[in-house]
Enzyme design. Sequence first.
Site, PDB file in Angstrom:
ATOM      1  N   HIS A  15      -0.868  -1.878  -3.684  1.00  0.00           N
ATOM      2  CA  HIS A  15      -0.020  -2.258  -5.053  1.00  0.00           C
ATOM      3  C   HIS A  15       0.269  -1.201  -6.124  1.00  0.00           C
ATOM      4  CE1 HIS A  15      -3.563  -2.374  -7.503  1.00  0.00           C
ATOM      5  NE2 HIS A  15      -4.199  -2.578  -6.287  1.00  0.00           N
ATOM      6  N   ARG A  66      -0.846  -8.705  -8.487  1.00  0.00           N
ATOM      7  CA  ARG A  66      -0.505  -7.074  -8.517  1.00  0.00           C
ATOM      8  C   ARG A  66       0.159  -6.875  -7.221  1.00  0.00           C
ATOM      9  NH1 ARG A  66      -6.073  -7.538  -8.747  1.00  0.00           N
ATOM     10  NH2 ARG A  66      -7.259  -6.043  -7.323  1.00  0.00           N
ATOM     11  N   GLU A  93      -8.138  -7.776  -2.659  1.00  0.00           N
ATOM     12  CA  GLU A  93      -9.127  -6.462  -2.744  1.00  0.00           C
ATOM     13  C   GLU A  93     -10.604  -6.901  -2.591  1.00  0.00           C
ATOM     14  OE1 GLU A  93      -8.951  -2.654  -3.946  1.00  0.00           O
ATOM     15  OE2 GLU A  93     -10.145  -3.699  -2.649  1.00  0.00           O
ATOM     16  N   HIS A 163      -4.397  -4.155  -1.262  1.00  0.00           N
ATOM     17  CA  HIS A 163      -5.172  -3.502  -2.139  1.00  0.00           C
ATOM     18  C   HIS A 163      -5.955  -2.213  -1.369  1.00  0.00           C
ATOM     19  CE1 HIS A 163      -4.785  -6.940  -4.593  1.00  0.00           C
ATOM     20  NE2 HIS A 163      -4.554  -7.543  -3.736  1.00  0.00           N
TER      21      HIS A 163
END
Length: 224
Positions: A15, A66, A93, A163
């Site tokens: 991202h 994100r 993430e 991520h």
Amino acid sequence: MTDALTDNILVLVRHGESEWNKLNLFTGWRNPDLTEKGVIEARVAGRMIRDHRVKFDIAFTSALKRAQRTLDIILSELHQPDVPIIRNPALNERDYGALSGLNKDEARKKWGESQVQLWRRSYDIAPPDGESLKDTLARVRPYYDEAIWPQITAGKNVIIVAHGNSLRSLVMILENLSKDEILERELATGAPILYRLGADGKAIDRKDLLPARSLAAPPEDRIV
Ligand SMILES: O=C(O)[C@H](O)COP(=O)(O)O
């Protein structure tokens, strides 16, 4: 302008910069939005991918905004708004647990540089109440095998926007990296990695589409 790619393509993108990346906060499963710079990074990533004229068949992302917004922006830049998108927390993430929300420099002062580096970049040492890279791989790999791999071996072009650490897990799988080799790999925000895959779905080469910024990203690699 490169010729349209005809092989099976898999693109990974971390991202764009998030509000907490900018504030240097451990983020993990928390859900900040992109900064304006992160939006620009996503637009640039879309244009870099567009130059390779890839037509995607399906997209995967995490449950965090994100990554989802970065993917939406990239598909908009590609003029491919109708690509099916699968959102799944398996691509989130790594969970930074009790460190989430703390400033990384404050954490270094509190626990020491080496302890924080172990939590951030060792393979199997998890932050308090959080996940290690090994833990992250343990949820990413089954999801890749069950949801993503069948799309790849069916000859689909796939994009995954996620991520830093969930993608490092995927890089381990795709490039068959050891737990020591992956420790050397960093993924910059908004920097697309384009894999060309063989008939068996295995990566046969990799292009880092953005020149290395602050990270010592290796040049194009032929993966044997
Ligand atoms: O979750 C975070 O804090 C960042 O996105 C990744 O942090 P790291 O580079 O320290 O793993």
